[in-house]
Design a protein around this motif. Structure first.
Motif, PDB file in Angstrom:
ATOM      1  N   GLU A   1       0.942  -1.273   0.115  1.00 53.16           N
ATOM      2  CA  GLU A   1      -0.045   0.108   0.113  1.00 53.16           C
ATOM      3  C   GLU A   1       0.692   1.395   0.120  1.00 53.16           C
ATOM      4  OE1 GLU A   1      -2.918   0.025   2.866  1.00 53.16           O
ATOM      5  OE2 GLU A   1      -3.662  -1.834   2.492  1.00 53.16           O
ATOM      6  N   LEU A   2       2.178   1.035  -0.281  1.00 53.03           N
ATOM      7  CA  LEU A   2       3.015   2.346  -0.247  1.00 53.03           C
ATOM      8  C   LEU A   2       3.787   2.277  -1.750  1.00 53.03           C
ATOM      9  CD1 LEU A   2       4.606   2.229   3.276  1.00 53.03           C
ATOM     10  CD2 LEU A   2       2.677   3.703   2.546  1.00 53.03           C
TER      11      LEU A   2
ATOM     12  N   ASP B   1       6.853   7.084  -2.070  1.00 50.88           N
ATOM     13  CA  ASP B   1       6.649   7.227  -0.251  1.00 50.88           C
ATOM     14  C   ASP B   1       7.476   6.529   0.544  1.00 50.88           C
ATOM     15  OD1 ASP B   1       4.772   9.001  -1.186  1.00 50.88           O
ATOM     16  OD2 ASP B   1       2.998   7.651  -1.322  1.00 50.88           O
ATOM     17  N   GLN B   2       8.180   5.169   0.167  1.00 50.20           N
ATOM     18  CA  GLN B   2       8.853   4.235   1.044  1.00 50.20           C
ATOM     19  C   GLN B   2       9.721   5.019   1.520  1.00 50.20           C
ATOM     20  OE1 GLN B   2       9.716   0.604  -0.810  1.00 50.20           O
ATOM     21  NE2 GLN B   2       7.571   0.276  -1.637  1.00 50.20           N
TER      22      GLN B   2
ATOM     23  N   LEU C   1       8.336   8.319   4.009  1.00 49.77           N
ATOM     24  CA  LEU C   1       7.294   7.941   5.077  1.00 49.77           C
ATOM     25  C   LEU C   1       7.761   6.587   5.944  1.00 49.77           C
ATOM     26  CD1 LEU C   1       4.090   8.371   2.952  1.00 49.77           C
ATOM     27  CD2 LEU C   1       5.098   9.802   4.380  1.00 49.77           C
ATOM     28  N   SER C   2       8.285   5.669   5.340  1.00 51.28           N
ATOM     29  CA  SER C   2       8.359   4.251   6.094  1.00 51.28           C
ATOM     30  C   SER C   2       9.650   3.879   6.337  1.00 51.28           C
ATOM     31  CB  SER C   2       7.564   3.151   5.405  1.00 51.28           C
ATOM     32  OG  SER C   2       8.205   3.028   4.170  1.00 51.28           O
TER      33      SER C   2
ATOM     34  N   PRO D   1      -1.350   5.756   5.965  1.00 49.14           N
ATOM     35  CA  PRO D   1      -0.217   6.301   5.536  1.00 49.14           C
ATOM     36  C   PRO D   1       0.182   7.502   6.819  1.00 49.14           C
ATOM     37  CG  PRO D   1      -1.369   6.349   3.569  1.00 49.14           C
ATOM     38  CD  PRO D   1      -2.406   5.698   4.495  1.00 49.14           C
ATOM     39  N   GLU D   2      -0.634   8.103   7.198  1.00 46.66           N
ATOM     40  CA  GLU D   2      -0.560   9.140   8.376  1.00 46.66           C
ATOM     41  C   GLU D   2      -0.047   8.737   9.597  1.00 46.66           C
ATOM     42  OE1 GLU D   2      -2.988  12.793  10.489  1.00 46.66           O
ATOM     43  OE2 GLU D   2      -3.838  11.722   8.856  1.00 46.66           O
TER      44      GLU D   2
ATOM     45  N   SER E   1       3.424   7.369   8.721  1.00 49.88           N
ATOM     46  CA  SER E   1       4.362   8.874   8.728  1.00 49.88           C
ATOM     47  C   SER E   1       4.773   9.228  10.138  1.00 49.88           C
ATOM     48  CB  SER E   1       3.752   9.718   7.890  1.00 49.88           C
ATOM     49  OG  SER E   1       4.527  11.065   7.905  1.00 49.88           O
TER      50      SER E   1
END
Length: 740
Positions: free
Chosen positions: A483-484, A488-489, A492-493, A593-594, A597
């Motif tokens: 789901e990323l 974004d990886q 965010l993660s 996602p939030e 993050s």
């Protein structure tokens, strides 16, 4: 002086028959005990003793006991020679007995077992042959009468115990199950496949071994003893004996006397010897109400589906003890008419199968295959959807050749993989393993200085279940980078994924009602009552917390333990936890996602900055479960009841053995005769004293009767001082002086 009747005539003499008849009940009453003992003595002499010492096979052939094979052969040839010489020959039943005795006593193994332990497992052949050949000639009798079937445990890789290695079997703390067998026993040969399956099911639970009757000293030690001192096995061969854990002598061994089946033997061992709990069966009607609804939410639910309805195997019941704080077990019967119900409820296609239920909303984990049935093989395949059905079918055919491939270690692997929820619960039992304890270490090991724990805290409710599902999806996204997007990886993660891979990050949930002190300590806000403690209103607000743990390395090396001098010093100077804790509270939305993050930024900030150390004492987690029935105190009650039952059974068997003692009949006869003589002597002395005693008794009765009929003056008793009685009258005399 002769007595007379009211008419003045002497009384008539009573008939002797009336006197004798009236004395018979008194005679029987006086001699009742001797007569009773006499009857028992005759019963023992005529019935019990002959049955306890029936004619041996040596007596049938007319040779002495323990005669050699040569002497037995000569006696048998002498009997059979009469058949052809015109001399009157015995009947068919006598010839069958002689033939049976000859076959038994000329076989070395059979003769050894019969002489030493009285083993005669084919004695039923005599009655069968007598009925089959009744009225037939000797030539029509099929010889031999007995079937010979050798048995070698080496062909099955069974462990044989002898006098040399017997004591070494008790070095282990596990229970020991022993089969006493003979190489020449047909029953033992037929029992070999059942024993092989039992050994497989007891792997890892109890030790097993076999003792052959050829080891006379060890076999006699394990056997029971008759009054004559001869060892014997009450139920013949094979005989099963079990030494419970910690038992090292024959006083505490248990003898199995039930049916020789896998299910019955393993159930006896698990219940009586290992004292394992029974796993109950539930119907489709009671499964939800009596099992699923009553199991506490912190436990995984394990359901076994069985076609035949057999009991749980010992290693499954042992797993119920080892994993009682993690999982709850249940069995159910699989029927074809209920297949649609189980398919819609759990997704089970057929039985045997096992279903593992974890978090609310998580699909059940299903293992299809014959892996827990005592009579079948194992298929270690987890079925996820219909696409693997063909693979399962092919694997099942391959597994049919792997008889007994399931063992304790395989089932332990299943439980180790599934003992936690997908999102584990923070409990007193799991806090150290999860790394969410300020007194422990991270999952990465004691060398890690900083680690994190994401906690979903709240009371059991639908809101908590939704938050748990959200965090499970966050954990899955960080584990698989799902789901990323690739863009974004990194932003965010990356910190969260790195910490998760390094085992410095753990996801868990906390029951805020059961662990209210722990919950209040970490939430620590004005509205903590909405998350922690008992429910005050219809408001349940689960909260997401991230706890940062930092261990003070200097304290680990320089810490000097000093015992407090008194309880007041212990309370005032209680040392803080080794690791400091900082709690970050999430105040954003439920978007995955939030949340990711926020977790990543918090971890990045905690790893890069030197944050202040708050080392306050953290409340301990409260245990969710009390000790089960088979623990500590209750185990003493169960063990004492089992020991009492074992002692009672042993006493009954010992009394049964004593009843065959040939000395009982003569002793009872002697006691009966002594009581007869004592009773006769007492009655003879009583008869001599009886006349005098009857006269004295008659005189006493007359005195009492006179006292009762004597007239009394209720007003004034008469006295010798009275000059003239009140009712006195003057009598007139004919020669009175007044007339002269």
């Amino acid at each position: 002086m002769a007595t007379t009747t009211t008419t003045g005539r002497p009384p008539l003499p009573q008939p002797m028959a009336a006197v004798s008849i009236s004395s018979i009940p008194s005679i029987l009453k006086a001699y009742s005990i001797p007569l009773f003992l006499l009857g028992i003595a005759l019963f023992f002499q005529l019935v019990v003793t002959p049955r306890s010492f029936p004619p041996s096979h040596y007596d049938v052939l007319g040779v002495k006991k323990y005669a050699s094979i040569e002497e037995v052969t000569q006696a048998y040839e002498k009997l059979t020679s009469h058949r052809d010489s015109g001399v009157p020959v015995p009947s068919v039943i006598d010839f069958v007995k002689a033939q049976y005795a000859f076959e038994l006593l000329t076989n070395e193994l059979w003769k050894r077992d019969y002489d030493n332990f009285g083993i005669d497992e084919q004695s039923h052949v005599i009655n069968q042959a007598a009925e089959q050949y009744a009225g037939a000639s000797f030539s029509e009798i099929n010889i031999p009468l007995m079937e010979s079937n050798s048995f070698d445990p080496a062909e099955h890789n069974f462990d044989v115990i002898n006098s040399e290695n017997f004591l070494s079997q008790f070095e282990s703390t596990k229970a020991l199950l022993i089969q006493v067998f003979s190489f020449g026993s047909n029953h033992c040969a037929n029992f070999s496949n059942i024993w092989k399956r039992i050994v497989t099911l007891l792997d890892g639970v109890a030790n097993t071994g076999m003792v052959e009757l050829g080891d006379a000293h060890l076999a006699a030690y394990l056997a029971e003893k008759k009054t004559s001192g001869q060892p014997f096995f009450r139920n013949g061969l094979p005989t099963l004996l079990a030494f419970p854990p910690g038992c090292t002598s024959s006083r505490c061994l248990h003898r199995y006397g039930g049916q020789l089946s896998v299910d019955a033997i393993t159930d006896w061992l698990a219940t009586t010897i290992l004292r394992s709990p029974r796993i109950l069966y539930y119907s489709k009607e009671s499964m939800v109400q009596n099992f699923l609804a009553k199991v506490k939410p912190h436990k995984v639910r394990v359901i076994f589906f069985s076609r035949s309805g057999e009991r749980a195997t010992p290693f499954i019941r042992q797993a119920a003890i080892n994993y009682w704080s993690y999982a709850a077990f249940a069995f159910t019967r699989w029927d074809e008419e209920d297949s649609s119900f189980w398919w819609n409820m759990f997704g089970v296609e057929s039985a045997p199968a096992i279903v593992i239920l974890k978090d609310p909303g998580v699909k059940p984990i299903i293992y299809h295959g014959m892996f827990f049935s005592p009579y079948s093989t194992f298929l270690y395949t987890m079925v996820a959807d219909a696409k693997v059905a063909w693979h399962v079918l092919l694997t099942s055919f391959r597994c049919l050749y792997l008889a007994g491939s399931i063992n304790n270690s395989m089932f332990i692997d299943i439980m180790e993989k599934n003992k936690y929820h997908v999102l584990p619960q923070l409990r007193s039992l799991t806090s150290v393993d999860l790394g969410c304890d300020a007194r422990g270490y991270s999952r990465a090991g004691s060398e890690t200085r900083i680690w994190y724990c994401v906690i979903v805290a709240g009371r059991l409710s639908q809101e908590l279940n939704k938050m748990r599902e959200t965090i499970r999806r966050v954990q899955e996204a960080l584990t698989n980078n799902g789901e990323l997007t690739a863009l974004d990886q990194d932003s965010l993660s990356a910190p969260a994924v790195l910490a998760l891979n390094q085992k410095r990050l753990t996801f868990t949930w906390l029951d805020g009602e059961a662990q209210q002190k722990y919950c209040f300590f970490h939430v620590n806000s004005e509205d903590s009552y909405e998350t922690c403690g008992t429910r005050r209103a219809m408001i349940d607000v689960p909260r997401l917390l991230l706890v940062r743990y930092e261990r003070n390395v200097t304290d680990d090396g320089n810490k000097i333990e000093r015992q407090p001098r008194n309880i007041f010093e212990a309370l005032q100077h209680s040392e803080p936890d080794p690791a400091s804790q900082l709690v970050a509270k999430y105040m954003g939305s439920d978007e995955i996602p939030e949340i990711i993050s926020w977790i990543s930024k918090t971890i990045e900030d905690g790893d890069s900055r030197n944050l202040p150390s708050f080392r306050t004492k953290c409340p301990e987690l409260v245990p969710e479960d009390a000790d089960p029935l088979w623990h500590a105190g209750s185990e003493k009650i169960i063990s004492s009841s089992k020991d009492l039952k074992h002692k009672i059974t042993g006493f009954i068997n010992q009394m049964h053995n004593q009843l065959g003692d040939p000395r009982i009949g003569p002793v009872l006869l002697l006691v009966a005769l002594m009581l007869f003589g004592r009773t006769w002597l007492q009655r003879s002395q009583t008869t001599k004293i009886e006349p005098n005693s009857s006269n004295q008794a008659g005189d006493k009765d007359k005195v009492r009767q006179n006292r009762k009929t004597r007239p009394r003056n209720d007003l004034i008793p008469p006295s010798i001082t009275d000059l003239e009685p009140k009712e006195a009258q003057q009598m007139q005399f004919s020669d009175s002086d007044s007339d002269k």
